[in-house]
Design an enzyme around this catalytic site. Structure first.
Site, PDB file in Angstrom:
ATOM      1  N   TYR A 247      27.013  -6.376   4.173  1.00  0.00           N
ATOM      2  CA  TYR A 247      27.993  -5.612   3.381  1.00  0.00           C
ATOM      3  C   TYR A 247      28.754  -4.616   4.254  1.00  0.00           C
ATOM      4  O   TYR A 247      29.743  -4.058   3.834  1.00  0.00           O
ATOM      5  CB  TYR A 247      27.268  -4.892   2.226  1.00  0.00           C
ATOM      6  CG  TYR A 247      26.509  -5.864   1.351  1.00  0.00           C
ATOM      7  CD1 TYR A 247      27.174  -6.595   0.362  1.00  0.00           C
ATOM      8  CD2 TYR A 247      25.152  -6.119   1.551  1.00  0.00           C
ATOM      9  CE1 TYR A 247      26.493  -7.525  -0.408  1.00  0.00           C
ATOM     10  CE2 TYR A 247      24.465  -7.047   0.791  1.00  0.00           C
ATOM     11  CZ  TYR A 247      25.144  -7.746  -0.189  1.00  0.00           C
ATOM     12  OH  TYR A 247      24.472  -8.683  -0.934  1.00  0.00           O
TER      13      TYR A 247
ATOM     14  N   LYS B 112      13.081 -16.900   2.773  1.00  0.00           N
ATOM     15  CA  LYS B 112      13.543 -15.797   1.930  1.00  0.00           C
ATOM     16  C   LYS B 112      12.321 -15.140   1.313  1.00  0.00           C
ATOM     17  O   LYS B 112      11.553 -15.776   0.579  1.00  0.00           O
ATOM     18  CB  LYS B 112      14.465 -16.347   0.840  1.00  0.00           C
ATOM     19  CG  LYS B 112      14.930 -15.296  -0.131  1.00  0.00           C
ATOM     20  CD  LYS B 112      15.924 -15.877  -1.109  1.00  0.00           C
ATOM     21  CE  LYS B 112      16.408 -14.830  -2.088  1.00  0.00           C
ATOM     22  NZ  LYS B 112      17.348 -15.411  -3.055  1.00  0.00           N
TER      23      LYS B 112
ATOM     24  N   LYS C 172      15.814 -13.877   5.571  1.00  0.00           N
ATOM     25  CA  LYS C 172      16.278 -12.825   4.666  1.00  0.00           C
ATOM     26  C   LYS C 172      15.112 -12.084   4.051  1.00  0.00           C
ATOM     27  O   LYS C 172      14.183 -12.762   3.603  1.00  0.00           O
ATOM     28  CB  LYS C 172      17.113 -13.501   3.572  1.00  0.00           C
ATOM     29  CG  LYS C 172      17.553 -12.595   2.466  1.00  0.00           C
ATOM     30  CD  LYS C 172      18.207 -13.402   1.393  1.00  0.00           C
ATOM     31  CE  LYS C 172      18.575 -12.464   0.262  1.00  0.00           C
ATOM     32  NZ  LYS C 172      19.057 -13.191  -0.878  1.00  0.00           N
TER      33      LYS C 172
ATOM     34  N   ARG D 260      20.540  -7.040  -7.330  1.00  0.00           N
ATOM     35  CA  ARG D 260      20.239  -7.478  -8.706  1.00  0.00           C
ATOM     36  C   ARG D 260      20.984  -6.624  -9.719  1.00  0.00           C
ATOM     37  O   ARG D 260      21.366  -7.102 -10.780  1.00  0.00           O
ATOM     38  CB  ARG D 260      18.735  -7.485  -8.953  1.00  0.00           C
ATOM     39  CG  ARG D 260      18.074  -8.585  -8.138  1.00  0.00           C
ATOM     40  CD  ARG D 260      16.598  -8.709  -8.391  1.00  0.00           C
ATOM     41  NE  ARG D 260      16.023  -9.634  -7.406  1.00  0.00           N
ATOM     42  CZ  ARG D 260      14.735  -9.753  -7.175  1.00  0.00           C
ATOM     43  NH1 ARG D 260      13.873  -9.031  -7.859  1.00  0.00           N
ATOM     44  NH2 ARG D 260      14.299 -10.616  -6.267  1.00  0.00           N
TER      45      ARG D 260
HETATM   46  C1  PBG Z   1      19.983 -15.070  -5.444  1.00  0.00           C
HETATM   47  C2  PBG Z   1      20.139 -14.128  -4.313  1.00  0.00           C
HETATM   48  C3  PBG Z   1      19.576 -12.851  -4.133  1.00  0.00           C
HETATM   49  C4  PBG Z   1      20.160 -12.335  -2.977  1.00  0.00           C
HETATM   50  C5  PBG Z   1      20.998 -13.309  -2.471  1.00  0.00           C
HETATM   51  N1  PBG Z   1      20.955 -14.420  -3.303  1.00  0.00           N
HETATM   52  C6  PBG Z   1      18.675 -12.041  -4.977  1.00  0.00           C
HETATM   53  C7  PBG Z   1      17.332 -12.461  -5.347  1.00  0.00           C
HETATM   54  O1  PBG Z   1      16.734 -13.401  -4.806  1.00  0.00           O
HETATM   55  O2  PBG Z   1      16.841 -11.809  -6.265  1.00  0.00           O
HETATM   56  C8  PBG Z   1      19.915 -10.959  -2.411  1.00  0.00           C
HETATM   57  C9  PBG Z   1      20.995 -10.410  -1.553  1.00  0.00           C
HETATM   58  C10 PBG Z   1      20.945  -8.954  -1.320  1.00  0.00           C
HETATM   59  O3  PBG Z   1      20.001  -8.237  -1.718  1.00  0.00           O
HETATM   60  O4  PBG Z   1      21.893  -8.471  -0.704  1.00  0.00           O
HETATM   61  N2  PBG Z   1      18.878 -15.862  -5.458  1.00  0.00           N
END
Ligand code: PBG
Length: 330
Positions: free
Chosen positions: A314, A196, A249, A206
């Site tokens: 989405y 990630k 991701k 967020r």
């Molecule tokens: C939580 C999380 C995030 C996303 C999924 N789980 C945000 C982050 O790490 O700030 C992002 C998903 C998206 O942008 O669609 N840790």
């Protein structure tokens, strides 16, 4: 090697049936996972401004939405919770009556065959917005592990089918696996957000999840977008700790990583087409600058072509509709 004019690559592109027969990558509704944001109280439906078509849903509405998702043939949802209260330890993440725990139960009773995946992280639940316990302005890895494991266990107890840690702490897959196994949840798979990246493309999420860090950023735990070898090490570690499914991701800016992980490791591979990727397409389509359906299908097909087995997106509901239309046309 024969060449032109014996070889003419255009022969197999001449008409639609030929093109269909030799198409190498087919997107299917069974590849998709639909992310959902759940909020407390009843009869609440709040559209997220930077994510047109996506809503924060109260538990009762989430159950309704899950029924629609299932009717469309989408096999799974992933849940993100927005709690009533946040604190330093993110305690509503692992409360047995937390918003995600209640949503799991409601969705499972409305649509028992829809797979419910839960995002396991603390950032929506902590007052500081970081993904773990903060000690002296630093996210403390080992103190966080126990809370993540507790969160995953509470999701399994509420009826989740798969738990998906997204925090990027070292050792969290192992900690979650141990805790689940000790509580007789050895049959629950872990989908780890293995690689990630610290990405600008999480911006709309967020906003949706009210989870922006209150100080600093996530670069001490999420990956530097410049790094590839480190992503492979993360994936290797998570597999060694017992991850059943690996995730990369975001998706679109990291197709090279998806491909290399696909070629290097065997576990099923997921890719997260994140909120910012969705927002870019929606914004451009609203301006009339790209054709929404074509652009969306091209992006998701590219993610699958790169090597993803499943895609969290989405766009899932609209894509399911388009794919159903196309199969009626043939
Ligand atoms: C939580 C999380 C995030 C996303 C999924 N789980 C945000 C982050 O790490 O700030 C992002 C998903 C998206 O942008 O669609 N840790």
């Amino acid at each position: 090697m024969p060449g032109f004019p014996e070889v003419r690559l255009r022969r197999l592109r001449r008409n639609a049936p030929l093109r269909a027969m030799f198409c190498e990558t087919r997107l299917a509704v069974s590849d998709l996972v639909y992310p959902m944001f759940v909020i407390p109280r009843r009869r609440q439906l709040q559209e997220i401004p930077s994510m047109p078509g996506i809503y924060r849903l109260s538990v009762d509405q989430a159950a309704k939405e899950a029924e629609e998702v299932s009717r469309l043939g989408i096999p799974a949802v992933i849940l993100f919770g927005l709690p009533e209260a946040k604190d330093e330890q993110g305690s509503s993440a692992y409360h047995p009556k937390g918003v995600v725990q209640r949503a799991i139960a409601a969705i499972k009773s409305a649509t028992p065959n829809l797979l419910v995946i839960t995002d396991v992280c603390l950032c929506q639940y902590t007052s500081h917005g970081h993904c773990g316990v903060v000690v002296d302005e630093q996210v403390d890895n080992d103190k966080t592990l126990e809370l993540l494991a507790r969160t995953a266990l509470s999701h399994a107890q509420a009826g989740a089918d798969i738990v998906a840690p997204s925090d990027m702490m070292d050792g969290r897959v192992k900690a979650i696996r141990q805790t689940l196994d000790e509580a007789n949840f050895e049959h629950i798979p872990i989908l780890s957000y293995a690689a990630k990246y610290a990405s600008a493309f999480y911006g709309p999420f967020r906003e949706a999840a009210c989870s922006a860090p209150q100080f600093g950023d996530r670069r001490s735990y999420q990956l530097d977008p410049a790094n590839r070898g480190e992503a492979l090490r993360e994936v290797e570690q998570d597999i060694a700790e017992g991850a059943d499914i690996i995730m990369i991701k975001p998706a679109l800016p990291y197709l090279d990583i998806i491909r290399q992980v696909r070629d290097t490791f065997n576990p099923p591979l997921a890719a997260y087409n994140v909120s910012g990727e969705y927002a870019l397409v929606k914004a451009a389509a609203r301006q009339g600058w790209v054709e929404e359906k074509k652009a969306t299908l091209e992006i998701l097909t590219a993610i699958k072509r790169a090597g993803a087995d499943i895609i969290l997106t989405y766009h899932a509901k609209e894509v399911a509709g388009w794919l159903a239309e196309e199969s009626r046309e043939i």
